[in-house]
Design a protein around this motif. Structure first.
Motif, short mmCIF file in Angstrom:
data_model
loop_
_atom_site.label_atom_id
_atom_site.label_comp_id
_atom_site.label_asym_id
_atom_site.label_seq_id
_atom_site.Cartn_x
_atom_site.Cartn_y
_atom_site.Cartn_z
N VAL A 88 0.82 -1.21 0.00
CA VAL A 88 0.00 0.00 0.00
C VAL A 88 0.86 1.26 0.00
O VAL A 88 0.33 2.37 0.04
CB VAL A 88 -0.95 0.02 1.22
CG1 VAL A 88 -1.94 -1.13 1.14
CG2 VAL A 88 -0.18 -0.01 2.53
N ALA A 89 2.17 1.09 -0.05
CA ALA A 89 3.08 2.24 -0.08
C ALA A 89 4.40 1.81 -0.71
O ALA A 89 4.73 0.62 -0.76
CB ALA A 89 3.32 2.78 1.33
N PHE A 107 13.91 -4.93 2.39
CA PHE A 107 12.87 -3.95 2.07
C PHE A 107 11.95 -3.78 3.28
O PHE A 107 11.46 -4.78 3.83
CB PHE A 107 12.03 -4.42 0.88
CG PHE A 107 12.80 -4.58 -0.40
CD1 PHE A 107 13.05 -3.48 -1.21
CD2 PHE A 107 13.28 -5.82 -0.80
CE1 PHE A 107 13.75 -3.62 -2.40
CE2 PHE A 107 13.97 -5.98 -1.98
CZ PHE A 107 14.21 -4.87 -2.79
N LEU A 108 11.73 -2.53 3.67
CA LEU A 108 10.72 -2.24 4.69
C LEU A 108 9.41 -2.00 3.94
O LEU A 108 9.28 -1.02 3.21
CB LEU A 108 11.10 -1.01 5.52
CG LEU A 108 10.10 -0.63 6.62
CD1 LEU A 108 9.95 -1.77 7.63
CD2 LEU A 108 10.53 0.65 7.33
N VAL A 109 8.47 -2.91 4.13
CA VAL A 109 7.26 -2.93 3.31
C VAL A 109 6.02 -2.70 4.16
O VAL A 109 5.89 -3.24 5.26
CB VAL A 109 7.15 -4.30 2.59
CG1 VAL A 109 5.84 -4.39 1.83
CG2 VAL A 109 8.33 -4.50 1.65
N THR A 110 5.11 -1.87 3.65
CA THR A 110 3.80 -1.69 4.28
C THR A 110 2.77 -2.39 3.42
O THR A 110 2.63 -2.08 2.24
CB THR A 110 3.43 -0.20 4.42
OG1 THR A 110 4.46 0.48 5.15
CG2 THR A 110 2.12 -0.05 5.18
N VAL A 111 2.07 -3.35 4.01
CA VAL A 111 1.12 -4.16 3.25
C VAL A 111 -0.31 -3.83 3.66
O VAL A 111 -0.56 -3.22 4.70
CB VAL A 111 1.39 -5.66 3.45
CG1 VAL A 111 2.75 -6.04 2.91
CG2 VAL A 111 1.25 -6.05 4.92
N LYS A 112 -1.22 -4.25 2.82
CA LYS A 112 -2.64 -4.08 3.13
C LYS A 112 -2.95 -4.84 4.42
O LYS A 112 -2.62 -6.02 4.55
CB LYS A 112 -3.48 -4.63 1.98
CG LYS A 112 -4.98 -4.48 2.16
CD LYS A 112 -5.69 -5.03 0.94
CE LYS A 112 -7.19 -5.01 1.13
NZ LYS A 112 -7.89 -5.54 -0.07
N GLU A 303 -5.88 -2.86 11.96
CA GLU A 303 -4.85 -1.89 12.33
C GLU A 303 -4.41 -1.18 11.05
O GLU A 303 -3.71 -1.76 10.22
CB GLU A 303 -3.67 -2.60 13.00
CG GLU A 303 -2.72 -1.66 13.69
CD GLU A 303 -1.66 -2.41 14.48
OE1 GLU A 303 -1.22 -1.90 15.53
OE2 GLU A 303 -1.25 -3.50 14.05
N ILE A 304 -4.84 0.06 10.90
CA ILE A 304 -4.63 0.78 9.64
C ILE A 304 -3.27 1.48 9.64
O ILE A 304 -2.98 2.27 10.53
CB ILE A 304 -5.75 1.81 9.42
CG1 ILE A 304 -7.11 1.10 9.39
CG2 ILE A 304 -5.53 2.57 8.12
CD1 ILE A 304 -8.29 2.04 9.30
N PRO A 305 -2.45 1.22 8.63
CA PRO A 305 -1.15 1.91 8.53
C PRO A 305 -1.35 3.41 8.34
O PRO A 305 -2.25 3.84 7.61
CB PRO A 305 -0.51 1.28 7.29
CG PRO A 305 -1.26 0.02 7.04
CD PRO A 305 -2.65 0.24 7.55
N GLU A 306 -0.51 4.19 8.98
CA GLU A 306 -0.62 5.65 8.89
C GLU A 306 -0.50 6.14 7.46
O GLU A 306 -1.14 7.13 7.07
CB GLU A 306 0.47 6.29 9.76
CG GLU A 306 0.37 7.81 9.87
CD GLU A 306 -0.94 8.27 10.50
OE1 GLU A 306 -1.43 9.35 10.12
OE2 GLU A 306 -1.48 7.54 11.35
N VAL A 307 0.30 5.45 6.65
CA VAL A 307 0.52 5.90 5.28
C VAL A 307 -0.79 5.88 4.48
O VAL A 307 -1.00 6.72 3.61
CB VAL A 307 1.59 5.03 4.58
CG1 VAL A 307 1.13 3.58 4.42
CG2 VAL A 307 1.97 5.61 3.23
N MET A 308 -1.69 4.94 4.79
CA MET A 308 -2.97 4.88 4.08
C MET A 308 -3.85 6.06 4.46
O MET A 308 -4.55 6.62 3.61
CB MET A 308 -3.68 3.56 4.39
CG MET A 308 -2.98 2.32 3.87
SD MET A 308 -3.95 0.80 4.13
CE MET A 308 -5.21 0.97 2.85
#
Length: 425
Positions: A88-89, A107-112, A303-308
């Motif tokens: 998602v980012a 890789f630091l990854v933000t997922v759905k 738990e919603i990632p801040e980037v979203m």
């Protein structure tokens, strides 16, 4: 290539991908050739010098760093595919280890985020009553009277809510007049909320030509930083006090409104009743849907990632600025008029953004749980509906909206309809 995936908190995780063997060796050779073209040696044209001689002028470290660019994207794609990740980012990249034999990317990854659904079927939600009463219709008649009311000077009495007070005022902070805080013969409608909180209320009860000081505090988010949250004093003088004088509710009043095919008071009552019925039905449906969305999101865990949330906030601010522009205003003008700052606008819209993201994630999860599928025929029918709605050719719509976007929207709508249809069952 080989990879490992470790999910951590807030839907962020660490994807490690190792590239070695022929793939890594080919990447280094390609990197060397690219760097070699930039080496200038006396007696040789660029890129024509012997490889052994060129190698003396290019460090192995430079080759490795250049080779990273050749395989990093491929390594990320391979890791995403292997572990079936939905990003998602944009991920950040670090090098875990590197030498001529292999390289390991981190890789630091933000997922759905994963959604744990609660109850979404059989919700106990009741639609609001949509009955239009005589009182509702009479209120519309009063609004029509107020629209054509005259402002009449009050010879006696004091300022009341709804009056227009013609005032002089000047604001002082710590005893010093501040910029933009002064006006003369300003017509202020009491109760309009056009001034900062507490200002208009303190004028109620004042008489014509009366002067007094009032104490108010500017909002914390006021645009002028030197006034934000500051207590100030306004010196007020009331001159004229004007009250609304309502015209009689009759056929002549209705004719002034110039409503097509509505020329009598009775016709206006019927016209108002129909409009109110339409509005109440729409309001009831909107609230019903809002109550459903509130219920299913409150029942779900995610738990919603801040980037979203930040990305959705960006979208809301951009849409808001475009709406203002269509009305002839800029976002800067809006901030100046309302006293809001970029930070306060984003903070306010951030709450809505969080809710929108959560609603979307929960409806996506319901669609997946219910195995809702959208056919090609569904997509084609929706594109045709959009084309008819806007009077466009279907091919033009297809060029503006992707089939995937249409399919996604239909899937989300079907999920919501499924929840609606199950209410009370």
């Amino acid at each position: 290539m080989s990879s490992t995936w470790e999910l951590k908190e807030k839907s962020q995780g660490e994807l490690k991908t190792t590239v070695e063997g022929d793939v890594w060796q080919k990447a280094q050779k390609k990197a060397f050739k690219k760097l070699a073209k930039k080496v200038n040696l006396p007696g040789f044209r660029p890129g024509q010098a012997p490889e052994a001689l060129v190698k003396k002028h290019i460090s192995s470290q430079n080759i490795l760093m250049e080779a990273i660019d050749e395989v990093a994207g491929e390594a990320l794609t391979a890791g995403i595919t292997e572990h079936d990740l939905e990003l998602v980012a944009r991920p950040s990249l670090d090098i875990d280890s590197i030498d001529e034999e292999k390289v390991t990317f981190k890789f630091l990854v933000t997922v759905k985020p994963e959604v744990k659904l609660g109850q979404y079927k059989g919700l106990e939600i009741v639609k609001d009553d949509t009955t239009v009463t005589d009182e509702d219709v009479n209120a519309e008649i009063t609004r029509l009277q107020e629209r054509f009311a005259d402002l009449v000077l009050k010879e006696e009495g004091t300022v009341e809510n709804g009056d227009t007070a013609v005032i002089d005022f000047e604001g002082f902070k710590d005893g010093v007049a501040f910029e933009g805080g002064k006006a003369e013969a300003y017509p202020l409608v009491i109760g309009s909320g056009s001034f900062i909180p507490g200002f208009e209320e303190q004028l109620i009860g004042m008489k014509s030509e009366e002067t007094k000081d009032i104490n108010v505090t500017f909002p914390e988010n006021y645009q002028a930083e030197d006034l934000a949250g500051a207590p100030v004093v306004f010196k007020i003088t009331v001159h004229d006090i004007k009250a609304k004088e309502l015209p009689e509710a009759n056929d002549e009043l209705v004719k002034q409104a110039e409503i097509k095919d509505v020329e009598t008071l009775e016709a206006y009552k019927e016209y108002s009743r129909k409009n109110l019925e339409t509005a109440k039905v729409q309001q009831s449906e909107n609230k019903f849907e809002s109550d459903i969305l509130t219920a299913i999101t409150e029942n779900a865990e995610v738990e919603i990632p801040e980037v979203m949330v930040e990305e959705e906030t960006d979208n809301l601010v951009r849409d808001f600025a475009q709406r203002l522009q269509s009305q002839g205003f800029s976002l800067d003008q809006f901030k100046q008029i309302t006293g809001q700052s970029d930070e306060s606008i984003r903070e306010e819209m951030g709450k809505d953004a969080f809710n929108k993201v959560k609603v979307r994630l929960v409806l996506e999860a319901i669609a997946a749980e219910e195995k809702i599928e959208i056919s090609e025929e569904d997509v084609n029918a929706e594109i045709e509906r959009i084309a008819n709605m806007y009077g466009m050719e279907t091919e033009k719509v297809r060029s503006l909206v992707s089939a995937d976007a249409v399919s996604y929207d239909l899937r989300i709508r079907k999920a919501l309809e499924l929840v609606k249809e199950s209410v009370g069952k």
